[in-house]
Design a protein around this motif. Structure first.
Motif, PDB file in Angstrom:
ATOM      1  N   UNK A 250       0.812  -1.219   0.000  1.00 40.31           N
ATOM      2  CA  UNK A 250       0.000   0.000   0.000  1.00 40.31           C
ATOM      3  C   UNK A 250       0.847   1.270   0.000  1.00 40.31           C
ATOM      4  N   UNK A 251       2.158   1.140   0.200  1.00 38.03           N
ATOM      5  CA  UNK A 251       3.000   2.331   0.367  1.00 38.03           C
ATOM      6  C   UNK A 251       3.504   2.859  -0.972  1.00 38.03           C
ATOM      7  N   UNK A 252       3.967   4.092  -0.950  1.00 42.28           N
ATOM      8  CA  UNK A 252       4.538   4.722  -2.139  1.00 42.28           C
ATOM      9  C   UNK A 252       5.976   4.231  -2.300  1.00 42.28           C
ATOM     10  N   UNK A 253       6.331   3.645  -3.442  1.00 41.69           N
ATOM     11  CA  UNK A 253       7.684   3.111  -3.607  1.00 41.69           C
ATOM     12  C   UNK A 253       8.747   4.205  -3.582  1.00 41.69           C
ATOM     13  N   UNK A 254       9.860   3.875  -2.955  1.00 42.77           N
ATOM     14  CA  UNK A 254      11.084   4.688  -2.921  1.00 42.77           C
ATOM     15  C   UNK A 254      10.954   5.973  -2.115  1.00 42.77           C
ATOM     16  N   UNK A 255       9.817   6.206  -1.486  1.00 41.43           N
ATOM     17  CA  UNK A 255       9.723   7.385  -0.631  1.00 41.43           C
ATOM     18  C   UNK A 255      10.445   7.137   0.682  1.00 41.43           C
ATOM     19  N   UNK A 256      10.748   8.213   1.405  1.00 36.70           N
ATOM     20  CA  UNK A 256      11.389   8.031   2.707  1.00 36.70           C
ATOM     21  C   UNK A 256      10.396   7.375   3.658  1.00 36.70           C
ATOM     22  N   UNK A 257      10.930   6.617   4.589  1.00 33.17           N
ATOM     23  CA  UNK A 257      10.060   5.842   5.475  1.00 33.17           C
ATOM     24  C   UNK A 257       9.454   6.735   6.554  1.00 33.17           C
ATOM     25  N   UNK A 258       8.177   6.538   6.786  1.00 29.14           N
ATOM     26  CA  UNK A 258       7.479   7.240   7.860  1.00 29.14           C
ATOM     27  C   UNK A 258       7.000   6.210   8.879  1.00 29.14           C
ATOM     28  N   UNK A 259       7.180   6.514  10.150  1.00 28.70           N
ATOM     29  CA  UNK A 259       6.740   5.570  11.187  1.00 28.70           C
ATOM     30  C   UNK A 259       5.237   5.320  11.088  1.00 28.70           C
TER      31      UNK A 259
END
Length: 344
Positions: A250-259
């Motif tokens: 479900x996440x956006x690829x290659x974006x910085x990680x958010x907790x």
């Protein structure tokens, strides 16, 4: 007749030793037919964990901590161990099945499958005495000893996995957790155990005994068995915690990680953790033949066959939740360091 049986067992073992899912399901299928063989259900539940560890390597968290080469090395290590155990244990199980069907002891055929002399003695004893505890613990000792030289002490795996910084990081973060999901009126809960010295044969055997005691405890067994039979193994952690994991990213690829995790819950408006099913994470692998040799050389291993006074309740929920949060902090720390390195 004997040769036909040997060829049948070899063929059946090969057909089912394709990947973690086929192995894990085979253990449960066998246990349903022969519930007196406790190891089959223990093997099923531990093998589920092996599958989760494999798909973790392609999930939301570890892909941000490990390079693709490191992911490959870890998977090769896990897959080899999973494959080796199955090709050693499954012929033993099938030989037991045939012995029951024919009402005759067929364990004199074990040498044709390169099974340790230790297990030939144990199976002969079990066929007469039916000591379920003794057989289960003996199989735990056998399988962990069988792996010792072939995987744990193997020079290739020691250099690429066991001695790497990443494996030590896993130990530090308590990632070597074996989880048993269970199903009761309130839903799915988890119990389990953690091993901190995976490279220690002694510690792995003691862990196996603790897991056995935990799994077949009267308060735990039926709820775990109920969960296992109602949730087919896919390799995804969504199988036991769909509120936290999804087999679709479900996440956006290659974006910085958010907790996204707090107290084992996903924060509002945050994507679930990606935990792929096995067949989409890793392709099936051909394995070379198992290394020859009998591990049994010291009679003192029989001391493991006695019962221990294990009093643990298997509480692991909070430890596992903290582990996931620790991994998130590790990702954030790594991402904070990497940009600085690239500027220098």
């Amino acid at each position: 007749m004997e040769n036909e049986l040997i060829q049948y067992i070899l063929r059946e073992t090969k057909n089912r030793n394709v990947n973690n899912v086929t192995r894990t399901n085979s253990y449960l299928d066998f246990y349903k037919r022969f519930p007196e063989i406790h190891w089959a259900f223990l093997g099923h539940m531990v093998s589920r964990n092996g599958g989760w560890n494999m798909t973790d390597l392609k999930g939301s968290l570890l892909t941000r901590l490990l390079s693709s080469e490191e992911q490959e090395a870890f998977f090769t290590f896990l897959e080899r161990g999973n494959w080796l155990i199955f090709q050693d244990i499954y012929p033993q199980l099938l030989l037991y099945e045939e012995s029951v069907k024919r009402n005759t002891n067929l364990f004199y055929l074990l040498p044709f499958f390169h099974v340790s002399f230790f297990m030939r003695v144990i199976w002969d004893y079990f066929y007469v005495i039916k000591d379920r505890f003794l057989l289960t613990v003996a199989l735990i000792v056998n399988e962990q000893s069988y792996l010792e030289k072939r995987v744990i002490q193997n020079a290739h795996y020691k250099s690429t996995v066991l001695e790497t910084l990443e494996f030590k990081l896993q130990e530090l973060l308590s990632l070597n957790q074996i989880i048993f999901p269970s199903l009761d009126r309130k839903g799915i809960k988890i119990i389990g155990q953690t091993i901190h010295q995976f490279a220690s044969l002694h510690d792995r055997i003691l862990l196996g005994k603790r897991l056995y005691e935990l799994l077949f405890d009267r308060e735990n067994f039926f709820s775990i068995y109920k969960w296992a039979t109602q949730h087919p193994h896919t390799g995804s952690r969504k199988d036991f915690w769909p509120h936290l994991f999804n087999d679709i990213d479900e996440s956006v690829p290659w974006g910085s990680y958010q907790r996204r995790i707090k107290d084992c819950r996903i924060k509002p408006n945050s994507p679930k953790l990606y935990s792929p099913i096995l067949k989409f994470a890793w392709k099936n692998r051909e394995q070379k033949e198992a290394e020859e040799g009998d591990w049994y050389s010291d009679w003192r291993v029989i001391h493991y066959l006695k019962k221990d006074n294990f009093k643990g309740n298997g509480a692991i929920y909070h430890e596992y939740c903290k582990t996931l949060e620790k991994i998130e902090f590790s990702i954030l720390a790594k991402e904070a360091i990497l940009p600085k390195k690239s500027k220098n």
